[in-house]
Motif scaffolding. Structure first.
Motif, PDB file in Angstrom:
ATOM      1  N   PRO A 166       0.919  -1.650   0.195  1.00  0.00           N
ATOM      2  CA  PRO A 166      -0.238  -0.249   0.537  1.00  0.00           C
ATOM      3  C   PRO A 166       1.167   1.007   0.113  1.00  0.00           C
ATOM      4  CG  PRO A 166      -0.553  -1.188   1.829  1.00  0.00           C
ATOM      5  CD  PRO A 166       0.277  -2.410   0.942  1.00  0.00           C
ATOM      6  N   THR A 167       1.934   1.297   0.379  1.00  0.00           N
ATOM      7  CA  THR A 167       2.806   2.364   0.935  1.00  0.00           C
ATOM      8  C   THR A 167       3.832   3.068  -0.683  1.00  0.00           C
ATOM      9  OG1 THR A 167       4.540   1.185   1.336  1.00  0.00           O
ATOM     10  CG2 THR A 167       3.187   2.247   2.891  1.00  0.00           C
ATOM     11  N   ASP A 168       3.771   2.051  -1.603  1.00  0.00           N
ATOM     12  CA  ASP A 168       4.416   1.602  -2.957  1.00  0.00           C
ATOM     13  C   ASP A 168       3.273   2.404  -3.737  1.00  0.00           C
ATOM     14  OD1 ASP A 168       6.643   0.827  -2.310  1.00  0.00           O
ATOM     15  OD2 ASP A 168       5.999  -1.378  -2.998  1.00  0.00           O
ATOM     16  N   THR A 169       2.863   3.390  -3.878  1.00  0.00           N
ATOM     17  CA  THR A 169       1.938   4.427  -4.849  1.00  0.00           C
ATOM     18  C   THR A 169       2.666   5.172  -5.437  1.00  0.00           C
ATOM     19  OG1 THR A 169       1.549   5.484  -2.635  1.00  0.00           O
ATOM     20  CG2 THR A 169       0.430   4.003  -4.090  1.00  0.00           C
ATOM     21  N   GLY A 170       2.005   5.913  -6.754  1.00  0.00           N
ATOM     22  CA  GLY A 170       3.558   7.160  -7.815  1.00  0.00           C
ATOM     23  C   GLY A 170       4.560   6.319  -8.597  1.00  0.00           C
ATOM     24  N   TRP A 171       5.118   7.597  -8.322  1.00  0.00           N
ATOM     25  CA  TRP A 171       6.602   7.148  -9.975  1.00  0.00           C
ATOM     26  C   TRP A 171       7.674   6.997  -8.171  1.00  0.00           C
ATOM     27  CZ3 TRP A 171       7.019   6.987 -14.286  1.00  0.00           C
ATOM     28  CH2 TRP A 171       6.104   7.089 -15.527  1.00  0.00           C
ATOM     29  N   THR A 172       8.536   6.115  -8.601  1.00  0.00           N
ATOM     30  CA  THR A 172      10.000   5.896  -8.430  1.00  0.00           C
ATOM     31  C   THR A 172      10.306   5.412  -9.592  1.00  0.00           C
ATOM     32  OG1 THR A 172       9.443   4.294  -6.345  1.00  0.00           O
ATOM     33  CG2 THR A 172      11.180   3.907  -7.407  1.00  0.00           C
ATOM     34  N   VAL A 173      12.107   6.541  -9.614  1.00  0.00           N
ATOM     35  CA  VAL A 173      12.502   6.854 -10.821  1.00  0.00           C
ATOM     36  C   VAL A 173      14.215   6.445  -9.455  1.00  0.00           C
ATOM     37  CG1 VAL A 173      13.530   8.222 -12.155  1.00  0.00           C
ATOM     38  CG2 VAL A 173      11.571   8.598 -11.988  1.00  0.00           C
ATOM     39  N   VAL A 174      14.915   5.585 -10.973  1.00  0.00           N
ATOM     40  CA  VAL A 174      16.824   5.733 -11.148  1.00  0.00           C
ATOM     41  C   VAL A 174      17.312   6.200 -11.627  1.00  0.00           C
ATOM     42  CG1 VAL A 174      18.532   4.166 -11.903  1.00  0.00           C
ATOM     43  CG2 VAL A 174      16.478   2.950 -10.298  1.00  0.00           C
ATOM     44  N   VAL A 175      17.601   7.149 -10.590  1.00  0.00           N
ATOM     45  CA  VAL A 175      18.819   8.119 -11.758  1.00  0.00           C
ATOM     46  C   VAL A 175      19.923   7.648 -11.984  1.00  0.00           C
ATOM     47  CG1 VAL A 175      19.497  10.542 -12.083  1.00  0.00           C
ATOM     48  CG2 VAL A 175      17.519   9.877 -11.318  1.00  0.00           C
ATOM     49  N   ARG A 176      21.014   7.572 -12.947  1.00  0.00           N
ATOM     50  CA  ARG A 176      22.521   7.136 -12.921  1.00  0.00           C
ATOM     51  C   ARG A 176      23.248   7.765 -12.902  1.00  0.00           C
ATOM     52  NH1 ARG A 176      21.251   4.747 -17.428  1.00  0.00           N
ATOM     53  NH2 ARG A 176      22.442   6.594 -18.716  1.00  0.00           N
ATOM     54  N   TYR A 177      24.270   7.897 -12.091  1.00  0.00           N
ATOM     55  CA  TYR A 177      25.231   9.031 -11.865  1.00  0.00           C
ATOM     56  C   TYR A 177      26.556   7.816 -12.915  1.00  0.00           C
ATOM     57  CZ  TYR A 177      24.028  11.632  -7.929  1.00  0.00           C
ATOM     58  OH  TYR A 177      23.412  12.309  -6.980  1.00  0.00           O
ATOM     59  N   GLU A 178      27.164   8.790 -13.438  1.00  0.00           N
ATOM     60  CA  GLU A 178      28.514   8.978 -14.137  1.00  0.00           C
ATOM     61  C   GLU A 178      29.673   9.470 -13.571  1.00  0.00           C
ATOM     62  OE1 GLU A 178      27.972   7.185 -18.548  1.00  0.00           O
ATOM     63  OE2 GLU A 178      26.202   8.043 -17.802  1.00  0.00           O
ATOM     64  N   LEU A 179      30.138   9.432 -12.439  1.00  0.00           N
ATOM     65  CA  LEU A 179      31.140  10.113 -11.433  1.00  0.00           C
ATOM     66  C   LEU A 179      32.566   9.700 -11.734  1.00  0.00           C
ATOM     67  CD1 LEU A 179      28.299  10.555  -8.593  1.00  0.00           C
ATOM     68  CD2 LEU A 179      29.010  11.782 -10.856  1.00  0.00           C
ATOM     69  N   THR A 180      33.498  10.339 -11.574  1.00  0.00           N
ATOM     70  CA  THR A 180      35.100  10.369 -11.504  1.00  0.00           C
ATOM     71  C   THR A 180      35.120  10.930  -9.826  1.00  0.00           C
ATOM     72  OG1 THR A 180      35.286  13.327 -12.115  1.00  0.00           O
ATOM     73  CG2 THR A 180      35.444  10.738 -13.323  1.00  0.00           C
ATOM     74  N   GLY A 181      34.134  11.278  -9.224  1.00  0.00           N
ATOM     75  CA  GLY A 181      34.758  11.955  -7.641  1.00  0.00           C
ATOM     76  C   GLY A 181      33.242  10.983  -7.117  1.00  0.00           C
ATOM     77  N   GLY A 182      33.402  11.341  -5.559  1.00  0.00           N
ATOM     78  CA  GLY A 182      31.776  11.248  -5.051  1.00  0.00           C
ATOM     79  C   GLY A 182      31.200  12.557  -4.716  1.00  0.00           C
ATOM     80  N   ILE A 183      30.389  12.309  -4.104  1.00  0.00           N
ATOM     81  CA  ILE A 183      29.264  13.054  -3.771  1.00  0.00           C
ATOM     82  C   ILE A 183      30.174  13.832  -2.217  1.00  0.00           C
ATOM     83  CG2 ILE A 183      27.407  12.122  -4.470  1.00  0.00           C
ATOM     84  CD1 ILE A 183      27.367  11.613  -1.747  1.00  0.00           C
ATOM     85  N   GLN A 184      29.808  14.622  -2.129  1.00  0.00           N
ATOM     86  CA  GLN A 184      29.736  16.313  -0.707  1.00  0.00           C
ATOM     87  C   GLN A 184      29.699  15.643   0.248  1.00  0.00           C
ATOM     88  OE1 GLN A 184      32.218  17.779  -2.109  1.00  0.00           O
ATOM     89  NE2 GLN A 184      31.657  19.721  -3.350  1.00  0.00           N
ATOM     90  N   PRO A 185      30.656  15.873   0.802  1.00  0.00           N
ATOM     91  CA  PRO A 185      29.856  15.090   2.497  1.00  0.00           C
ATOM     92  C   PRO A 185      29.404  16.143   2.688  1.00  0.00           C
ATOM     93  CG  PRO A 185      32.065  15.453   2.334  1.00  0.00           C
ATOM     94  CD  PRO A 185      31.966  15.584   0.430  1.00  0.00           C
ATOM     95  N   GLU A 186      29.196  17.078   2.812  1.00  0.00           N
ATOM     96  CA  GLU A 186      28.204  18.271   3.942  1.00  0.00           C
ATOM     97  C   GLU A 186      26.588  18.000   3.089  1.00  0.00           C
ATOM     98  OE1 GLU A 186      30.336  20.741   0.544  1.00  0.00           O
ATOM     99  OE2 GLU A 186      30.793  18.654   2.143  1.00  0.00           O
ATOM    100  N   THR A 187      26.521  17.042   2.072  1.00  0.00           N
ATOM    101  CA  THR A 187      25.210  17.670   1.888  1.00  0.00           C
ATOM    102  C   THR A 187      24.566  16.304   1.714  1.00  0.00           C
ATOM    103  OG1 THR A 187      25.858  18.157  -0.732  1.00  0.00           O
ATOM    104  CG2 THR A 187      23.680  16.784  -0.708  1.00  0.00           C
ATOM    105  N   ASP A 188      23.021  16.350   2.511  1.00  0.00           N
ATOM    106  CA  ASP A 188      22.543  15.491   3.704  1.00  0.00           C
ATOM    107  C   ASP A 188      21.533  15.629   2.444  1.00  0.00           C
ATOM    108  OD1 ASP A 188      21.005  14.624   5.250  1.00  0.00           O
ATOM    109  OD2 ASP A 188      20.982  16.096   6.956  1.00  0.00           O
ATOM    110  N   PRO A 189      20.938  14.372   2.278  1.00  0.00           N
ATOM    111  CA  PRO A 189      20.112  14.777   1.532  1.00  0.00           C
ATOM    112  C   PRO A 189      18.734  14.811   2.563  1.00  0.00           C
ATOM    113  CG  PRO A 189      21.373  12.762   0.957  1.00  0.00           C
ATOM    114  CD  PRO A 189      21.703  13.721   2.164  1.00  0.00           C
TER     115      PRO A 189
END
Length: 271
Positions: free
Chosen positions: A171-194
């Protein structure tokens, strides 16, 4: 004959794999011809023989091998696995007319699952399959992963399936779920808090965020974005994908470097 009947849990797994296949970097090229078998044979030969007929023509070009579905269904599971293993790594192209018939037998269904895995790993040179127009929907439901990898030729047009509608088993699975592909040479910024992303007015439709890694310490492969149930309708794929990509850019927390890419790759609309 053993009909393939997916349990709700198995069906859910098929759709989840379709979603995660968007992270595949170099899958084998696949074409689905929606037409009767005789025409499909002609199209397959044309794609194989004419160097200008396929925009994304594979670099590996060996023989065009037409597989006999009756013989395949009559063999053992081990025999089907051995056949697929023998084709992987060669330059030969696989042609399967009326591929939807594979789901009607245990061996055929197993071969199709193995083929999807091989395609995702880029192991086979190329795959051309066909189905009748009236059986296209059945194939899409039974083998969403194959449809997701394929360029579909129907009615003189070429289309690619980025998203599918999936029945909700939760019942909690409703609406859109999307996978976004990263093609990165470095990591994410550690201070970014999702967790702080919901405070951004542009991203109030984002409900959940999950980074996907292959190995600890490496850049993430992608981001799984869950949008709120009432964010977009099933027909608003472009808007849903754009919102998911915006979230992925924010999670990255830095400008893209040269050669890096962020791409909304696959989506599920849970109904």
């Amino acid at each position: 004959m053993v009909l393939r009947a997916l349990s709700p849990e198995a069906a859910s797994e098929e759709y989840q794999l379709f979603l995660l296949d968007g992270l595949c970097r170099r899958p084998s090229p696949v074409v689905l011809v929606v037409d009767e078998a005789t025409t499909a044979v002609q199209v397959a030969r044309h794609l194989h023989d004419d160097s200008t007929a396929w925009e994304k023509r594979p670099p590996r070009i060996g023989k065009l091998l037409k597989l006999d579905l009756a013989s395949l269904a009559a063999t053992s599971a081990d025999g089907a696995t051995a056949l697929l293993s023998g084709l992987a790594g060669t330059d030969d192209w696989i042609f399967l007319p009326d591929v939807d018939e594979l789901v009607d037998s245990e061996v055929g269904s197993g071969f199709l699952t193995g083929l999807e895995v091989s395609v995702g790993g880029g192991e086979v040179a190329a795959v051309i399959v066909s189905t009748l127009p009236e059986r296209r929907r059945r194939l899409a439901q039974a083998a969403p992963r194959l449809i997701g990898f394929a360029t579909t030729l129907a009615g003189g047009k070429a289309t690619y399936t980025r998203s599918v509608a999936a029945p909700s088993t939760n019942p909690t699975d409703t609406g859109w779920t999307v996978v976004v592909r990263y093609e990165l040479t470095g990591g994410i910024q550690p201070e970014t808090d999702p967790a702080d992303l919901a405070a951004d007015g542009r991203l109030h439709l984002v409900e959940t965020l999950n980074l996907i890694y292959k190995r600890e310490g490496e850049p993430p492969l992608g981001l799984l974005v869950g949008l709120t149930a009432d964010a977009f309708t099933a027909s608003q794929e472009d808007a849903a994908f754009a919102t998911a990509e915006l979230a992925a850019r924010r999670v990255l927390g830095r400008p893209l470097s040269l050669g890096e890419h962020i791409t909304s790759a696959r989506g599920l609309f849970y109904a």
